[in-house]
Enzyme design. Structure first.
Site, PDB file in Angstrom:
ATOM      1  N   ASP A 133     -21.743 -36.009 -48.723  1.00 19.68           N
ATOM      2  CA  ASP A 133     -20.571 -35.283 -48.257  1.00 19.68           C
ATOM      3  C   ASP A 133     -19.493 -35.359 -49.345  1.00 19.68           C
ATOM      4  OD1 ASP A 133     -19.501 -34.272 -45.382  1.00 19.68           O
ATOM      5  OD2 ASP A 133     -17.869 -35.095 -46.559  1.00 19.68           O
ATOM      6  N   GLU A 178     -19.313 -28.858 -46.315  1.00 18.14           N
ATOM      7  CA  GLU A 178     -19.350 -29.566 -47.602  1.00 18.14           C
ATOM      8  C   GLU A 178     -20.436 -30.633 -47.617  1.00 18.14           C
ATOM      9  OE1 GLU A 178     -16.147 -31.727 -45.155  1.00 18.14           O
ATOM     10  OE2 GLU A 178     -17.001 -29.726 -45.331  1.00 18.14           O
TER      11      GLU A 178
END
Length: 381
Positions: free
Chosen positions: A250, A293
């Site tokens: 992430d 993301e």
């Protein structure tokens, strides 16, 4: 005179066959175009939206947990972002659900009640923290776990119906393509028309492959292809009794990056990280965009120790790229956090268990300060 009549009759028949084959070829062409449009305008959007529900719900849960543990209001930003994204996905599904009755039933009868339960839980926990009732909030921090676990089962049903939606659309396109090919066999004299339809079918299928297999922004495999490859890797690892690993990563403080630099730069940042991931994952690892993301890597025949080393290599490469991030709460450059898990599949486990372990490890990496790798304690080297 009779021979001339017969010749004229043959010519008439040939002309009629040419006209019929041309009409049939053109009809097949239109069917292919319609099938392609249905995939682009209907199947792909509803599939992507449905696949993203669990991701956004997990994002909200992680944010609320962070808010309860730290009492820092910055954790509420990703919570509200996840909430907005989830509502947007539900709106997309609602727009197309009449064409997909099974998906409609799953969303209305299973997904929405659980989402609403989690929404009530999130708001209650946030209000407890804001009103200073921290002990009560922390005592109830796991109250939503059973609903989240139950939603993962619902997500599997959504995924199965997503695959059916995409496959049905593909079959419609392939049937139309097969009909166009048959027109070539039916009449060689109509070859030009049929070849045109065949070329269109080839180009259309290439376009559909890209749309339904790859993420439009990062050019990595999308969630649908990740699920497909994960299933194949799981079955192979189970057959050969080799260790299978998964890494989730992430981008740290990406919401702040978008707020500071804008979404155009945010997209450019994601593309850069995806490029680093693709270049450094290495064969036979399979990188994909998991959602937002978040990225994921399937690691066949890989132990927990090897997965940790691979994740550290990728984390270091991202850090070495030195992409400026002045708003980051942990560094002045863009960094990633990663979680990895590995074990040998058996009948008591499922691919979702491995992914959940990697997700928990990712959460630990974030809580540990970010820009680091964490390996699930349940992993078996």
């Amino acid at each position: 005179m009779m021979n001339t009549f017969r010749l004229n009759l043959i010519l008439i028949v040939i002309i009629a066959l040419l006209i019929i084959s041309s009409i049939w070829s053109y009809t097949a062409f239109l069917e292919m175009e319609d099938a392609s449009d249905r995939i682009v305008e209907d199947a792909v959007p509803v599939s992507n939206a449905a696949n993203d529900l669990l991701t956004q719900l997990v994002n909200q849960d992680t944010a609320v947990r962070g808010f309860i543990i730290t009492e820092e209001s910055r954790y509420l930003d990703p919570y509200y972002d996840g909430k907005a994204a989830l509502l947007e996905n539900l709106a997309i599904i609602d727009r197309y659900e009449e064409q997909h009755p099974i998906m409609k039933d799953i969303i209305e009868e299973e997904a929405l009640p659980k989402i609403n339960n989690m929404r009530v839980y999130f708001e209650r926990q946030i209000n407890l923290v804001k009103s200073g009732q921290m002990e009560q909030a922390r005592e109830q921090i796991n109250d939503g776990k059973s609903t989240m676990d139950s939603f993962r089962e619902t997500d599997l049903k959504i995924d199965q119906d997503n695959n059916k939606i995409i496959n049905d659309a593909w079959e419609a396109s392939n049937r139309a393509g097969a009909r166009a090919k048959n027109m070539i066999i039916f009449s060689g004299a109509a070859a030009l028309t049929a070849v045109g339809a065949l070329i269109y079918s080839f180009m259309s299928n290439r376009k559909l492959t890209a749309l339904s297999s790859f993420d439009g922004l990062t050019k990595l495999y999308n969630r649908r292809m990740f699920d497909k490859f994960m299933k194949e890797a799981w079955e192979e690892a189970a057959d050969t009794q080799q260790s299978l690993a998964v890494m989730l990563m992430d981008v740290d403080h990406f919401k702040l990056y978008n707020d500071t630099y804008g979404h155009v730069e945010g997209d450019r940042c994601l593309k850069t990280i995806a490029s680093i991931l693709a270049e450094n994952a290495g064969s036979p690892f399979i990188p994909a965009r998991y959602g937002g993301e978040e990225f994921v890597v399937i690691m066949p025949n890989t132990t927990a120790e090897e997965a940790n080393a691979a994740a550290e290599r990728i984390r270091h490469k991202v850090e070495s790229a030195s992409l400026p991030h002045i708003a980051s709460l942990s560094n002045r450059i863009v960094t990633i956090s990663a979680g990895a898990a590995a074990f040998v599949p058996d009948t008591s486990l499922s691919p979702s268990d491995l992914i959940e372990m990697a997700d928990e490890a990712l959460y630990e990496a974030k809580q540990g300060g970010r820009n680091r790798v964490s390996v699930s304690r349940q992993s078996v080297s």
